[in-house]
Design a protein around this motif. Structure first.
Motif, PDB file in Angstrom:
ATOM      1  N   GLY A  59       0.800  -1.226   0.000  1.00  0.00           N
ATOM      2  CA  GLY A  59       0.000   0.000   0.000  1.00  0.00           C
ATOM      3  C   GLY A  59       0.826   1.266   0.000  1.00  0.00           C
ATOM      4  N   LEU A  92      -1.955  -0.809  -3.718  1.00  0.00           N
ATOM      5  CA  LEU A  92      -3.103   0.016  -3.362  1.00  0.00           C
ATOM      6  C   LEU A  92      -2.597   1.417  -3.020  1.00  0.00           C
ATOM      7  N   TYR A  93      -3.327   2.432  -3.435  1.00  0.00           N
ATOM      8  CA  TYR A  93      -2.881   3.794  -3.108  1.00  0.00           C
ATOM      9  C   TYR A  93      -4.076   4.697  -2.831  1.00  0.00           C
ATOM     10  N   SER A  94      -3.858   5.624  -1.913  1.00  0.00           N
ATOM     11  CA  SER A  94      -4.890   6.596  -1.539  1.00  0.00           C
ATOM     12  C   SER A  94      -4.216   7.891  -1.122  1.00  0.00           C
ATOM     13  N   GLN A 103      -6.427  -0.302   3.887  1.00  0.00           N
ATOM     14  CA  GLN A 103      -5.557  -0.973   2.914  1.00  0.00           C
ATOM     15  C   GLN A 103      -5.076  -2.313   3.458  1.00  0.00           C
ATOM     16  N   ASN A 107      -7.566  -4.869   3.111  1.00  0.00           N
ATOM     17  CA  ASN A 107      -7.678  -5.292   1.705  1.00  0.00           C
ATOM     18  C   ASN A 107      -6.428  -6.027   1.218  1.00  0.00           C
ATOM     19  N   ILE A 147       2.981  -0.902   3.968  1.00  0.00           N
ATOM     20  CA  ILE A 147       2.338   0.337   3.508  1.00  0.00           C
ATOM     21  C   ILE A 147       3.301   1.503   3.699  1.00  0.00           C
TER      22      ILE A 147
END
Length: 374
Positions: free
Chosen positions: A178, A209-211, A229, A232, A237
């Motif tokens: 992440g 995954l990125y936010s 994340q 998921n 991260i």
């Protein structure tokens, strides 16, 4: 120092900056120096604050060391992250005519500095950790410098990919990692691009995954995103934010690993929470001292080329990953050996790493779209 800051602020308010000087942190005569570099009177306009071991402290030390070695004065003004005073502070410092060089940093200062440089074409400026638009002869009195942070992020992504498919503690069977960024700025997208490409360099099937949080200060939301994340599938991260320790807090809570940014956060947090430190795989650290000091020496020697940008690579010491007791305890010998090979590839320019700087929105989106696993 504090008295100098208060004095400068007071003079700004009453509009008496012509001829004003803040208290100098160093006043060494250049006559005693045998170097070709000249004494410089420098104003450092700090976006945030000094103290507490921040990146700005590293820059301040570099500037202070220069004036101690070659002569001159160093004055500082702290803006306390108040963006509304960035441009006016720069304008007021330039208006005095007292400084050979005005220094500031980070992307949030780019526009205020460009406006100030246009208003005071005879004043020399330096900005660190961001790029400036020099097209069509613009900003010819500014010199900008940053490290190749995408190289550091690439190595973070490669390490995360090696760890996520290992059998070390706290790693799940899924090949998912992440990234939690403060905001969708060019600088943070540059890190995301490097992180994705580093992971794919190890294994193209790793899913990233990125936010983005939307700001640097919301620790609660940063932690919440990291926890989501992890739920998921992400077991490593990378937090790129002033609130990156919130990712480490999440890692402690849910038993995964965080990668932090800009400082050796495991070393810092170990004094108050050894358990949190044990959940920080590494940190991607920008060497702000090495970013700034050589450029100031060039300015002092009159060899610097204003109107240009310089990027300092991993091989030149501009960025590196923390190799501390926690990294050594978490990572096994097999991963270390593979990672060292990748480090050498980056050092010797054997791998092409894209950057968000100078790229179009479409180009950035195309690179980031590769985040999902194949």
């Amino acid at each position: 120092m504090k008295k100098a800051i208060k004095l400068f602020a007071t003079l700004c308010i009453v509009g008496s900056l012509f001829g004003c000087k803040t208290k100098s942190s160093s006043t060494v005569s250049s006559e005693s120096s045998q170097h070709t570099e000249k004494a410089l009177n420098i104003m450092f306009v700090v976006t945030g604050n000094l103290g507490g071991g921040t990146n700005n402290d590293d820059v301040n030390l570099a500037l202070s060391d220069y004036t101690k070695k070659y002569g001159g004065n160093l004055d500082t003004y702290e803006c306390n992250m108040d963006t509304s005073v960035y441009e006016s502070t720069l304008m007021q410092a330039a208006q005095t005519g007292n400084y050979d060089l005005i220094v500031t940093g980070f992307g949030t200062m780019a526009e205020p500095l460009a406006n100030t440089a246009k208003a005071y074409p005879d004043q020399k400026f330096m900005i660190f950790d961001t790029a400036i638009d020099y097209s069509e002869g613009k900003n010819s009195n500014i010199i900008s410098v940053q490290v190749k942070q995408n190289q550091g992020a690439f190595l973070a992504g490669a390490l995360a990919a090696l760890v996520t498919q290992s059998n070390i503690d706290n790693i799940n069977p899924e090949k998912v990692i992440g990234f939690v960024g403060a905001m969708e700025s060019t600088a943070i997208q540059d890190c995301l691009i490097g992180y994705i490409e580093g992971a794919k360099y190890v294994d193209s099937s790793v899913n990233v995954l990125y936010s983005f949080v939307g700001n640097h200060k919301d620790s609660a939301l940063t932690k919440e995103i990291a926890l989501t994340q992890n739920q998921n599938g992400a077991d490593v991260i990378y937090g790129v934010s002033q609130s990156d320790l919130a990712v480490a807090d999440a890692a402690l809570e849910n038993n995964f690993y965080a990668i932090c940014s800009d400082a050796d956060d495991a070393k810092t947090i170990s004094a108050t929470s050894e358990d949190t430190a044990k959940h920080i795989l590494t940190s991607v650290i920008k060497n702000y001292y090495s970013m700034v000091y050589p450029i100031v020496e060039e300015i002092g020697a009159n060899t610097a080329k204003f109107g240009t940008h310089k990027a300092i690579s991993y091989a030149e010491g501009g960025v590196y990953l923390a190799d501390n007791q926690y990294y050594q305890a978490i990572v096994n010998d097999d991963i270390k050996a593979k990672f060292e090979t990748i480090i050498e590839d980056v050092k010797n320019d054997k791998v092409k790493i894209d950057t968000a700087y100078g790229a179009s929105v479409e180009e950035i989106k195309a690179i980031i779209s590769k985040a999902s696993g194949n």
